[in-house]
Design a protein around this motif. Structure first.
Motif, mmCIF file in Angstrom:
data_model
loop_
_atom_site.group_PDB
_atom_site.id
_atom_site.type_symbol
_atom_site.label_atom_id
_atom_site.label_comp_id
_atom_site.label_asym_id
_atom_site.label_seq_id
_atom_site.Cartn_x
_atom_site.Cartn_y
_atom_site.Cartn_z
ATOM 1 N N ASP A 69 49.352 14.131 22.044
ATOM 2 C CA ASP A 69 49.975 14.640 23.270
ATOM 3 C C ASP A 69 49.981 13.549 24.342
ATOM 4 O O ASP A 69 48.942 12.937 24.600
ATOM 5 N N PRO A 70 51.125 13.315 24.967
ATOM 6 C CA PRO A 70 51.159 12.319 26.043
ATOM 7 C C PRO A 70 50.391 12.820 27.271
ATOM 8 O O PRO A 70 50.273 14.022 27.499
ATOM 9 N N MET A 71 49.870 11.882 28.039
ATOM 10 C CA MET A 71 49.169 12.227 29.276
ATOM 11 C C MET A 71 50.170 12.198 30.424
ATOM 12 O O MET A 71 51.063 11.351 30.460
ATOM 13 N N GLU A 72 50.013 13.119 31.356
ATOM 14 C CA GLU A 72 50.848 13.117 32.554
ATOM 15 C C GLU A 72 50.101 13.840 33.660
ATOM 16 O O GLU A 72 49.536 14.909 33.442
ATOM 17 N N TYR A 73 50.098 13.228 34.838
ATOM 18 C CA TYR A 73 49.404 13.792 35.991
ATOM 19 C C TYR A 73 50.117 13.314 37.253
ATOM 20 O O TYR A 73 50.564 12.171 37.326
ATOM 21 N N ARG A 74 50.220 14.204 38.219
ATOM 22 C CA ARG A 74 50.720 13.793 39.542
ATOM 23 C C ARG A 74 50.043 14.644 40.591
ATOM 24 O O ARG A 74 49.798 15.832 40.389
ATOM 25 N N PHE A 154 40.217 9.354 41.417
ATOM 26 C CA PHE A 154 40.528 8.345 42.435
ATOM 27 C C PHE A 154 41.527 8.903 43.440
ATOM 28 O O PHE A 154 42.590 9.374 43.047
ATOM 29 N N GLU A 155 41.212 8.809 44.711
ATOM 30 C CA GLU A 155 42.174 9.200 45.739
ATOM 31 C C GLU A 155 43.376 8.265 45.746
ATOM 32 O O GLU A 155 44.472 8.647 46.149
ATOM 33 N N GLU A 156 43.166 7.025 45.304
ATOM 34 C CA GLU A 156 44.237 6.019 45.316
ATOM 35 C C GLU A 156 45.296 6.281 44.249
ATOM 36 O O GLU A 156 46.412 5.781 44.342
ATOM 37 N N VAL A 157 44.970 7.060 43.229
ATOM 38 C CA VAL A 157 45.905 7.309 42.127
ATOM 39 C C VAL A 157 46.813 8.478 42.480
ATOM 40 O O VAL A 157 46.350 9.590 42.702
ATOM 41 N N GLN A 158 48.124 8.197 42.535
ATOM 42 C CA GLN A 158 49.101 9.245 42.816
ATOM 43 C C GLN A 158 49.550 9.942 41.546
ATOM 44 O O GLN A 158 49.781 11.140 41.534
ATOM 45 N N ALA A 159 49.718 9.142 40.482
ATOM 46 C CA ALA A 159 50.222 9.706 39.228
ATOM 47 C C ALA A 159 49.861 8.769 38.090
ATOM 48 O O ALA A 159 49.608 7.585 38.308
ATOM 49 N N TYR A 160 49.846 9.327 36.876
ATOM 50 C CA TYR A 160 49.732 8.492 35.685
ATOM 51 C C TYR A 160 50.438 9.189 34.543
ATOM 52 O O TYR A 160 50.549 10.415 34.509
ATOM 53 N N VAL A 161 50.971 8.385 33.623
ATOM 54 C CA VAL A 161 51.680 8.896 32.448
ATOM 55 C C VAL A 161 51.425 7.964 31.273
ATOM 56 O O VAL A 161 51.137 6.781 31.460
ATOM 57 N N SER A 162 51.550 8.501 30.070
ATOM 58 C CA SER A 162 51.491 7.661 28.875
ATOM 59 C C SER A 162 52.711 6.752 28.863
ATOM 60 O O SER A 162 53.802 7.136 29.293
ATOM 61 N N ALA A 163 52.524 5.550 28.361
ATOM 62 C CA ALA A 163 53.602 4.560 28.329
ATOM 63 C C ALA A 163 54.621 4.900 27.242
ATOM 64 O O ALA A 163 54.358 5.705 26.345
ATOM 65 N N GLN A 164 55.788 4.269 27.348
ATOM 66 C CA GLN A 164 56.806 4.383 26.306
ATOM 67 C C GLN A 164 56.305 3.681 25.054
ATOM 68 O O GLN A 164 55.419 2.826 25.111
ATOM 69 N N SER A 165 56.869 4.011 23.906
ATOM 70 C CA SER A 165 56.403 3.426 22.645
ATOM 71 C C SER A 165 56.548 1.903 22.640
ATOM 72 O O SER A 165 55.739 1.207 22.048
ATOM 73 N N SER A 166 57.550 1.368 23.335
ATOM 74 C CA SER A 166 57.734 -0.087 23.382
ATOM 75 C C SER A 166 56.681 -0.776 24.244
ATOM 76 O O SER A 166 56.513 -1.986 24.180
#
Length: 196
Positions: A69-74, A154-166
Motif C-alpha cells: 500500500d502506498p503511503m499518503e498523508y497531508r 514533525f510540525e514542519e512536514v505538510q505532506a508525504y507520499v510514496s514515490a513513483q516507481s521510476s
C-alpha cells in the motif's frame, strides 16, 4: 607495434630516468591532520546529546503498514493539488536521506536532524529512501511504518507520499516541508517588488 605500447614508450622517453623517493622523504597525508582538541570533542559530544534530547520521535509500538500500500498523508489545510503534484514528481528533489538497511534506532537518530536542517535551509521537497519489503514484518516495512508515524510528528512536514516507481516506488517517500518564516518573508518581499 600497437598504439598503446607506442604511447607507453613515448611517455617513458619523455619522463626519462625516474627513481622512486626513499620512504623517509614521502609525504604522509595523515600526519598533517590535527586531532580534535578536548574542547572540540566536548562540544561535539554535547551537541549530539542535545540533538538526542530534543529528538521527540517516538519509538513506541507502531501499526505495520501493508507492504504493497502506498503511503499518503497531508495536514489539514493542505490542498490535494499539492499532494498530487508531489506524488507525480512535480517538485525537484532538494535533498535525500538514505536509510536502507540501517537499524531502526539509527534511522530515528538520522531522520530528526535531516528534517530540522532541511527546514532551517528553506528546503521544501526532500526524499527519504528507506526500501520496501514484501512481508509485513520485514525490516524495510517496519522502517516504512515507523517513518509514516515519525513524519506526521514533525510540525514542519505538510505532506508525504510514496514515490513513483521510476523514483523508488514504495521504497522511497517524498516529503513536502512547510515554508519557514524567512522564506515567507522573502516571498512577500518579491511580490511587493513585482507590484511596484
Amino acid at each position: 607495434m600497437n598504439q598503446p605500447l607506442r604511447d607507453d614508450m613515448d611517455f617513458r622517453d619523455l619522463i626519462g630516468d625516474v627513481k622512486p623517493l626513499p620512504p623517509s622523504n614521502r609525504a604522509d597525508p595523515g600526519a598533517n591532520r590535527k586531532r580534535p582538541s578536548e574542547a572540540q570533542l566536548a562540544r561535539r559530544e554535547w551537541a549530539e546529546e542535545e540533538m538526542g534530547a530534543r529528538n521527540f520521535l517516538s519509538d513506541d509500538f507502531v501499526d505495520l503498514l501493508p507492504p504493497f500500500d502506498p503511503m499518503e498523508y497531508r495536514r489539514e489545510g493542505i490542498q490535494q493539488g499539492v499532494v498530487d503534484k508531489l506524488k507525480h514528481g512535480g517538485y525537484s528533489v532538494q535533498s535525500q536521506l538514505h536509510l536502507l538497511r540501517r537499524p531502526l534506532s539509527e534511522c530515528r537518530r538520522m531522520l530528526f536532524p535531516f528534517i530540522q536542517e532541511a527546514y532551517a535551509h528553506d528546503l521544501r521537497s526532500v526524499m527519504i529512501v528507506h526500501g520496501r519489503g514484501r512481508e509485513i514484518d520485514s525490516p524495510a516495512n517496519v522502517l516504512r511504518s515507523y517513518l509514516a508515524k515519525w513524519l506526521s510528528q514533525f510540525e514542519e512536514v505538510q505532506a508525504y507520499v510514496s514515490a513513483q516507481s521510476s523514483e523508488g516506488g514504495l521504497g522511497a517517500t517524498w516529503v513536502m516541508l512547510r515554508k519557514s518564516d524567512r522564506a515567507k518573508a522573502n516571498n512577500r518581499e518579491r511580490q511587493q517588488k513585482r507590484r511596484g
